[in-house]
Design a protein around this motif. Structure first.
Motif, PDB file in Angstrom:
ATOM      1  N   LYS A  27       0.835  -1.203   0.000  1.00 35.95           N
ATOM      2  CA  LYS A  27       0.000   0.000   0.000  1.00 35.95           C
ATOM      3  C   LYS A  27       0.869   1.252   0.000  1.00 35.95           C
ATOM      4  O   LYS A  27       1.934   1.292   0.624  1.00 35.95           O
ATOM      5  CB  LYS A  27      -0.923  -0.005   1.216  1.00 35.95           C
ATOM      6  N   GLU A  28       0.375   2.276  -0.679  1.00 33.09           N
ATOM      7  CA  GLU A  28       1.129   3.514  -0.803  1.00 33.09           C
ATOM      8  C   GLU A  28       1.224   4.285   0.515  1.00 33.09           C
ATOM      9  O   GLU A  28       2.194   4.973   0.773  1.00 33.09           O
ATOM     10  CB  GLU A  28       0.481   4.413  -1.867  1.00 33.09           C
ATOM     11  N   ASN A  29       0.194   4.158   1.352  1.00 34.84           N
ATOM     12  CA  ASN A  29       0.174   4.919   2.604  1.00 34.84           C
ATOM     13  C   ASN A  29       0.787   4.139   3.760  1.00 34.84           C
ATOM     14  O   ASN A  29       0.589   4.480   4.918  1.00 34.84           O
ATOM     15  CB  ASN A  29      -1.261   5.328   2.953  1.00 34.84           C
ATOM     16  N   CYS A  30       1.518   3.069   3.457  1.00 35.13           N
ATOM     17  CA  CYS A  30       2.164   2.246   4.494  1.00 35.13           C
ATOM     18  C   CYS A  30       3.645   2.089   4.178  1.00 35.13           C
ATOM     19  O   CYS A  30       4.087   2.342   3.062  1.00 35.13           O
ATOM     20  CB  CYS A  30       1.514   0.859   4.567  1.00 35.13           C
ATOM     21  N   ILE A  31       4.398   1.663   5.201  1.00 34.08           N
ATOM     22  CA  ILE A  31       5.777   1.243   4.986  1.00 34.08           C
ATOM     23  C   ILE A  31       5.730  -0.256   4.693  1.00 34.08           C
ATOM     24  O   ILE A  31       5.212  -1.041   5.492  1.00 34.08           O
ATOM     25  CB  ILE A  31       6.652   1.526   6.218  1.00 34.08           C
ATOM     26  N   ASN A  32       6.244  -0.644   3.548  1.00 32.07           N
ATOM     27  CA  ASN A  32       6.183  -2.036   3.109  1.00 32.07           C
ATOM     28  C   ASN A  32       7.576  -2.661   3.226  1.00 32.07           C
ATOM     29  O   ASN A  32       8.499  -2.290   2.483  1.00 32.07           O
ATOM     30  CB  ASN A  32       5.705  -2.109   1.654  1.00 32.07           C
ATOM     31  N   TRP A  33       7.695  -3.579   4.166  1.00 34.84           N
ATOM     32  CA  TRP A  33       8.969  -4.277   4.366  1.00 34.84           C
ATOM     33  C   TRP A  33       8.833  -5.680   3.789  1.00 34.84           C
ATOM     34  O   TRP A  33       8.063  -6.499   4.291  1.00 34.84           O
ATOM     35  CB  TRP A  33       9.324  -4.316   5.842  1.00 34.84           C
ATOM     36  N   ILE A  34       9.596  -5.964   2.742  1.00 36.11           N
ATOM     37  CA  ILE A  34       9.553  -7.263   2.080  1.00 36.11           C
ATOM     38  C   ILE A  34      10.871  -7.978   2.343  1.00 36.11           C
ATOM     39  O   ILE A  34      11.934  -7.517   1.916  1.00 36.11           O
ATOM     40  CB  ILE A  34       9.306  -7.112   0.564  1.00 36.11           C
TER      41      ILE A  34
END
Length: 349
Positions: A49-56
């Motif tokens: 999501k654009e409004n989140c921090i995405n840790w992959i």
């Protein structure tokens, strides 16, 4: 022969790990966190999501196509993907227009007290952090727990704070490793310098010193390049690092400087250890030669006396004397005892 990677369009994993490629995803903001596991970008794309921090977290680099798709999704260039897939790539930090790249080594301890390096690649963008490891690892468990519990309001911060947390975990690991190594070397030095000389068979040998030397070289190779590279994360021109989070990167740099200083101390201890080992060997050899010399010196006059009475002259009074044999034995023993106590008096033994 190493191939020129600029002349190849095919991506290849350079490494030995056979861990299948799989993904752990954490998408979070101040209000919530969602976690998911998958095997390719199609599995995890709905969670990004654009409004989140995405840790992959990408574990295992066998599936180069999956790595390529993930990197393309986040606009990571081809050369960077090649670096990620090369487990032998030197430690480095790079700035790009839309992301920062950090490639470094983690060290894990084996049963033989030697370290095995594993490459860790971190790509940090405005709202994402990608981490690539060759094998399944529990290294991120503490960070995952902190995200779930929102320790120190970690979910309220930007992606660069997560980068600093990961780097701090790496530095903490090196601090633990190098501090233990320094303590072990100091204990080893005490054994060499102990006034109570240990049994030679139980005294530390050159093999143990060599093991510490190998570990030292591996740690230095893993951490020393960061001495210059870390400055790329500290200067103010890096647009992906927020001013409010810069003190955390300074803290990472402090830990790095501590590791480097301790590493220098370990180098001096190792040099001293080799000198002590050689000195102890020389001392033991001198002691052995001293003992052999004393034994030889005691028997030289006895050999002289035996040589006299072994001559075949006809007129030797002792040969016809009733007590001549016992006199010879008594004289030899007396000479040996006198020589022995003479050495003792001179403190040569």
């Amino acid at each position: 022969m190493t191939k020129n990677n600029l002349l190849s369009e095919k991506l290849n994993y350079i490494g030995e790990s056979e861990t299948p490629t799989h993904l752990h995803v954490s998408s979070y903001n101040a209000e919530q966190i969602q976690t998911f596991r998958g095997h390719d970008i199609k599995d995890i794309q709905p969670l990004i999501k654009e409004n989140c921090i995405n840790w992959i977290q990408v574990h295992g680099l066998q599936n180069t196509e999956t790595i390529h798709e993930i990197c393309n999704y986040f606009n990571i260039d081809f050369l960077t993907i090649q670096d990620i897939l090369n487990s032998e790539h030197p430690t480095k930090i790079e700035e790009h227009d839309t992301y920062n790249l950090v490639i470094l080594k983690q060290l894990s301890n084996t049963d033989c007290n030697e370290f095995v390096p594993q490459q860790l690649c971190i790509v940090q963008g405005k709202n994402f952090v990608l981490t690539f490891t060759e094998k399944e690892t529990d290294f991120f468990n503490e960070i995952n727990t902190a995200l779930e519990k929102n320790v120190l309001k970690i979910r309220n911060r930007q992606s660069d704070f997560l980068l600093s947390v990961i780097l701090n975990s790496v530095m903490a690991s090196f601090v633990s490793i190098i501090s233990k190594m320094e303590d072990d070397l100091e204990d080893l030095e005490e054994q060499f310098l102990s006034p109570l000389s240990p049994i030679p068979e139980k005294q530390p040998g050159i093999e143990e010193i060599q093991r510490y030397r190998r570990n030292y070289r591996l740690i230095k190779k893993s951490i020393f390049p960061l001495k210059e590279q870390i400055n790329k994360l500290l200067h103010s021109e890096n647009q992906l690092l927020n001013k409010a989070n810069r003190p955390f990167f300074s803290d990472v740099n402090d830990h790095l400087q501590f590791v480097l200083q301790t590493l220098e101390g370990c180098r001096d201890l190792l040099s001293a250890m080799v000198d002590l080992y050689l000195a102890n060997n020389d001392q033991r050899m001198n002691s052995i030669m001293k003992q052999l010399t004393i034994v030889s010196t005691i028997f030289i006059p006895l050999t002289f006396l035996a040589g006299i009475w072994g001559m075949n002259f006809q007129w030797m009074p002792e040969l016809g004397w009733k007590y001549g044999y016992f006199f010879a034995w008594g004289l030899m023993l007396a000479v040996g005892v006198i020589v022995y106590f003479y050495f003792k008096h001179k403190r040569w033994y």
